[in-house]
Design a protein around this motif. Structure first.
Motif, PDB file in Angstrom:
ATOM      1  N   GLU A   1     -34.047 116.806 -53.869  1.00 21.69           N
ATOM      2  CA  GLU A   1     -35.173 115.907 -53.589  1.00 21.69           C
ATOM      3  C   GLU A   1     -36.538 116.578 -53.574  1.00 21.69           C
TER       4      GLU A   1
ATOM      5  N   THR B   1     -37.223 116.946 -57.400  1.00 23.85           N
ATOM      6  CA  THR B   1     -37.326 115.704 -58.174  1.00 23.85           C
ATOM      7  C   THR B   1     -38.448 114.805 -57.661  1.00 23.85           C
TER       8      THR B   1
ATOM      9  N   HIS C   1     -34.097 109.771 -61.063  1.00 24.29           N
ATOM     10  CA  HIS C   1     -33.656 110.168 -59.733  1.00 24.29           C
ATOM     11  C   HIS C   1     -34.146 109.156 -58.698  1.00 24.29           C
TER      12      HIS C   1
ATOM     13  N   ASP D   1     -29.795 116.124 -58.027  1.00 24.96           N
ATOM     14  CA  ASP D   1     -30.933 115.511 -57.343  1.00 24.96           C
ATOM     15  C   ASP D   1     -31.318 116.366 -56.141  1.00 24.96           C
TER      16      ASP D   1
END
Length: 558
Positions: free
Chosen positions: A338, A341, A349, A336
């Protein structure tokens, strides 16, 4: 050490292939957050039953068993990973040509077998039982014993309990071998399968056939679009690949055989593809609906490519980039990052963070989501708190219309979450990992989406601006009198849709004549002549929001 491993792989390629395949899938299952549908099917497993609005019960049974062992994502997907590996093993046993290296290379090149093989969705058990069906059918062709017939019937039922599409495999297999219609043991298999599947059919009957109504009517698009067919054809090439899909389909098209087993594979493969291509005339077809066709596709394309060294070279050339692509997707799923994702806004996620944020805002109150089966399911899984999805006429029905959650929460204080609440002055904005939404505490929650209206005729009509009275049934019948004509009858409307947008709303009134219910309206409605869609909705505690209480029906305006 490395040399010893290489020697072991050469000596025991099958053991290394299946062991590594399973272990990798188990690791992926544990490290990847649930997709929306997986969470929904996990809620299925909280309510064991012979059927559900969307699917038969196999997926719920498998998730319940796995989750009892591991109460996390691995448990939800445990039997999917096992069945995916077992499917490949069965296909391996049914290969028409003995070329193991080519088989392993094709398998590594098919992304859906690797990435999709862990997902807790009905396609995985259906594909497994499809492979098991063909494996048993070949045994039945070799020895048409009563035992083999009974086992074939059992597997037929298990296919149908996985997903309704299993009936296509059965139909096209019988069609490939007309002599089966004259063979009493084949009929034994068919009858046994039907009897074992009858509890689900009874469930459908006692619930007014919700799955039939949804899949055959409610999913239909108002009009045909060429994009439906084009997207379907493109999706099948990518699903079989992503890079070698075109080659496998070409190879399967070139394959020829008079063998009865091979004919069953061919009829099933092209029959499924053709059936769903025709289905695009009625609406959008999801690419994954043809997943069981990958079983015959892999077997017969492998057989043809084994005899065509020129084309087989492409399989070996395309495997490294295809495998690299699969590895990148696997890494993306399990990690993940960020900034990355968040750009894609995918389903796998940020779910725990999203759920925790809403739970904190709710302050311990039960949470109701609007127009979603995904969000209440995700919230429930990642917080452990029961949640409910209230479906309005602007959405579609699902199993939240059937579960007892709604009735248990009537009159209680609940926290409602949805972007639609933005228009309410006292709604609170909630900034989550998955974007902005709004929440509002409802002191006395009231809704009746559990009521089901079913028009007797498929068509309603409006003539000269007036809705013609229509006969309908209501379930449960024991609640109809008090809710529709009692001292405080429910507010019920007929919402009219043109394509995907609601364009009109008619308040309904009800009469009961000699045990038959009729709906009509005192209001007039001016619409251009033509065909529209209509849904019956019941008022809720939220202003101007009506729950969806019927299947979509055709409305003719004259």
């Amino acid at each position: 050490m490395l040399q010893d491993i290489r020697d072991s792989i050469r000596q025991h390629p099958k053991t290394w292939f299946y062991t590594s395949w399973l272990l990798l899938n188990l690791l992926q299952s544990y490290g990847t957050e649930l997709l929306d549908d997986e969470a929904y099917y996990w809620v299925f497993s909280r309510y064991p039953d012979w059927g559900y609005f969307d699917h038969p019960p196999m997926i719920a049974i498998l998730i319940r068993a796995g989750y009892a062992l591991f109460p996390n994502e691995l448990g939800v997907r445990l039997f999917m990973a096992l069945m995916n590996t077992a499917t490949l093993f069965l296909i391996h046993q049914m290969l028409l040509k003995n070329q193991q290296k080519l088989f392993y290379t094709i398998a590594f090149s098919m992304g859906v077998l690797q990435i999709g093989g862990i997902l807790a969705v009905p396609d995985i058990p259906l594909t497994f039982f499809t492979a098991l069906f063909f494996w048993q059918y070949r045994r039945f062709l070799a020895v048409a014993s009563l035992v083999n017939a009974l086992l074939l019937g059992l597997i037929m039922a298990l296919m149908l309990y996985s997903k309704y599409h299993g009936v296509l495999i059965i139909f096209f297999t019988f069609l490939s071998n007309p002599k089966l219609f004259l063979q009493w043991k084949a009929w034994v298999a068919a009858v046994v399968g039907a009897l074992l599947f009858s509890p689900h059919l009874w469930w459908q009957y006692t619930h007014d056939f919700p799955s039939v109504m949804y899949h055959l009517k409610e999913r239909n698009a108002p009009e045909y679009s060429f994009a439906f067919s084009l997207d379907y054809l493109t999706g099948q090439i990518l699903l079989a690949g992503p890079l070698i899909g075109w080659l496998l389909l070409y190879a399967a098209g070139q394959f020829r055989s008079k063998d009865l087993f091979a004919r069953a594979l061919q009829f099933s493969l092209w029959g499924i593809y053709g059936f769903f291509l025709v289905s695009t005339l009625k609406g959008r077809v999801e690419a994954n609906w043809t997943v069981p066709a990958l079983v015959p596709l892999l077997i017969i394309s492998h057989a043809w490519l084994t005899d065509s060294a020129k084309h087989a070279r492409w399989v070996y050339k395309l495997m490294p980039p295809a495998l690299a692509l699969v590895i990148l997707v696997r890494l993306y799923m399990i990690t993940d990052i960020e900034p990355l994702t968040s750009v894609f806004k995918d389903e796998m996620h940020g779910n725990p963070s999203w759920a925790t944020t809403i739970k904190e805002k709710a302050g311990g109150l039960p949470v109701v989501f609007l127009n979603s089966y995904q969000r209440p399911s995700k919230y429930w899984f990642y917080t452990g708190d029961t949640s409910f999805g209230l479906n309005t006429t602007r959405y579609r029905r699902n199993n939240y219309n059937f579960w007892p959650i709604e009735k248990e929460w009537q009159g209680k204080t609940a926290y409602t979450v949805d972007r639609l609440l933005e228009r309410l002055p006292d709604a609170t904005p909630i900034e989550t990992r998955k974007g902005l939404t709004y929440g509002k505490a409802i002191p006395t929650f009231q809704s009746n989406s559990w009521l089901r209206f079913q028009a007797i005729s498929d068509d309603l009509s409006i003539t000269d601006g007036k809705l013609s009275p229509f006969n309908f049934t209501v379930f449960p019948t024991s609640s109809a009198d008090s809710l529709l004509t009692g001292t405080r009858p429910l507010e019920v409307v007929l919402d009219v849709f043109g394509k995907d947008s609601m364009i009109a709303r008619l308040p309904l009134r009800f009469t009961n004549k000699e045990g038959n219910w009729y709906g009509s309206s005192n209001d007039s409605l001016s619409l251009a002549p033509g065909f529209y869609r209509a849904k019956i909705g019941v008022g809720t505690v939220l202003p101007l929001l009506y729950s969806q209480n019927s299947a979509s029906v055709k409305l003719r305006v004259r």
